[in-house]
Design a protein around this motif. Structure first.
Motif, PDB file in Angstrom:
ATOM      1  N   ALA A 253      43.929  48.455  36.392  1.00  0.00           N
ATOM      2  CA  ALA A 253      43.483  49.105  37.636  1.00  0.00           C
ATOM      3  C   ALA A 253      43.697  48.170  38.828  1.00  0.00           C
ATOM      4  O   ALA A 253      44.084  48.619  39.911  1.00  0.00           O
ATOM      5  N   MET A 254      43.477  46.871  38.613  1.00  0.00           N
ATOM      6  CA  MET A 254      43.706  45.903  39.692  1.00  0.00           C
ATOM      7  C   MET A 254      45.176  45.872  40.101  1.00  0.00           C
ATOM      8  O   MET A 254      45.488  45.821  41.294  1.00  0.00           O
ATOM      9  N   GLN A 255      46.077  45.917  39.123  1.00  0.00           N
ATOM     10  CA  GLN A 255      47.506  45.925  39.446  1.00  0.00           C
ATOM     11  C   GLN A 255      47.871  47.167  40.251  1.00  0.00           C
ATOM     12  O   GLN A 255      48.627  47.086  41.221  1.00  0.00           O
ATOM     13  N   SER A 256      47.328  48.284  39.854  1.00  0.00           N
ATOM     14  CA  SER A 256      47.605  49.528  40.565  1.00  0.00           C
ATOM     15  C   SER A 256      47.087  49.469  42.001  1.00  0.00           C
ATOM     16  O   SER A 256      47.774  49.865  42.948  1.00  0.00           O
ATOM     17  N   ILE A 257      45.887  48.948  42.164  1.00  0.00           N
ATOM     18  CA  ILE A 257      45.305  48.835  43.499  1.00  0.00           C
ATOM     19  C   ILE A 257      46.085  47.817  44.334  1.00  0.00           C
ATOM     20  O   ILE A 257      46.327  48.041  45.525  1.00  0.00           O
ATOM     21  N   SER A 258      46.514  46.711  43.726  1.00  0.00           N
ATOM     22  CA  SER A 258      47.300  45.711  44.460  1.00  0.00           C
ATOM     23  C   SER A 258      48.607  46.316  44.965  1.00  0.00           C
ATOM     24  O   SER A 258      49.030  46.053  46.097  1.00  0.00           O
TER      25      SER A 258
ATOM     26  N   GLU B  66      37.660  48.042  46.660  1.00  0.00           N
ATOM     27  CA  GLU B  66      37.811  48.380  45.238  1.00  0.00           C
ATOM     28  C   GLU B  66      38.336  47.178  44.449  1.00  0.00           C
ATOM     29  O   GLU B  66      37.862  46.899  43.344  1.00  0.00           O
ATOM     30  N   LEU B  67      39.292  46.474  45.026  1.00  0.00           N
ATOM     31  CA  LEU B  67      39.875  45.302  44.374  1.00  0.00           C
ATOM     32  C   LEU B  67      38.830  44.200  44.183  1.00  0.00           C
ATOM     33  O   LEU B  67      38.732  43.596  43.103  1.00  0.00           O
ATOM     34  N   ALA B  68      38.022  43.957  45.193  1.00  0.00           N
ATOM     35  CA  ALA B  68      36.969  42.935  45.092  1.00  0.00           C
ATOM     36  C   ALA B  68      35.949  43.296  44.017  1.00  0.00           C
ATOM     37  O   ALA B  68      35.500  42.426  43.253  1.00  0.00           O
ATOM     38  N   ILE B  69      35.584  44.562  43.934  1.00  0.00           N
ATOM     39  CA  ILE B  69      34.634  45.011  42.914  1.00  0.00           C
ATOM     40  C   ILE B  69      35.218  44.805  41.523  1.00  0.00           C
ATOM     41  O   ILE B  69      34.549  44.305  40.615  1.00  0.00           O
TER      42      ILE B  69
END
Length: 193
Positions: A55-60, A88-91
């Protein structure tokens, strides 16, 4: 007309329960066993960490796309969405860190001596506060253990917790991790005359 609760009897019963039933090695060992059981499912933790990293990769990637859009067109909507995605990324980063800490803890062990020292210190603090009669400090101390009290005429349910973060970290032996638990809660029922 309802019956009135005798506050002194209730206070005495709750205090006695905290001393004799909550602040005991057996209950604390039980709490550690339950926490340890929650931590042993490393496969589930690994899957959750992988899911959050994906999910982090997608958000990045979405953040990169929004930055390109904002730079090219100066879109105000892109800027607002960019802030949402950064939040969202920080969370996700915080959640992953918490999961990694849990995963790193293979075994939580506490020696009986260290457990007794901790309980003795808590009991000594409680006894000292009772001796001087400092009710404000006593209430403050008890809130470390009691999260909620449901009170009836001659009965109560105490929701209590162990402040695991108050135990000396040198007494906890873990393999490769930091113990980072706030508390673990349970409840007991009391009845008095």
């Amino acid at each position: 007309m309802g019956r009135r609760i005798n506050a002194r009897k209730a206070d005495a019963a709750i205090l006695e329960a905290v001393i004799s039933r909550v602040m005991t090695p057996n209950f604390l060992e039980e709490i550690f066993e339950e926490v340890q059981l929650q931590l042993t499912d490393s496969a589930a933790l690994s899957n959750e960490i992988k899911r959050k990293r994906d999910a982090m990769q997608s958000i990045s990637q979405a953040i990169k796309n929004l930055l390109d859009l904002a730079e090219t067109f100066g879109s105000e909507a892109a800027r607002a969405r960019l802030k949402e995605r950064e939040t969202e990324l920080a969370i996700l980063k915080a959640e992953i860190k918490s999961l990694e800490i849990r995963q790193a803890i293979a075994v939580i062990e506490i020696s009986p001596e260290a457990l007794q020292i901790t309980l003795d210190a808590w009991t000594s603090s409680l006894s000292g506060l009772l001796a001087v009669g400092d009710t404000v400090a006593l209430r403050s101390f008890l809130t470390r253990f009691i999260s909620k009290v449901e009170l009836g005429y001659n009965q109560a349910r105490i929701h209590y917790s162990f402040p695991l973060d108050a135990i000396d970290p040198n007494t906890l032996l873990s393999t490769g991790g930091i113990v980072n638990f706030r508390s673990y809660s349970k409840a007991i029922d009391l009845v008095w005359e």
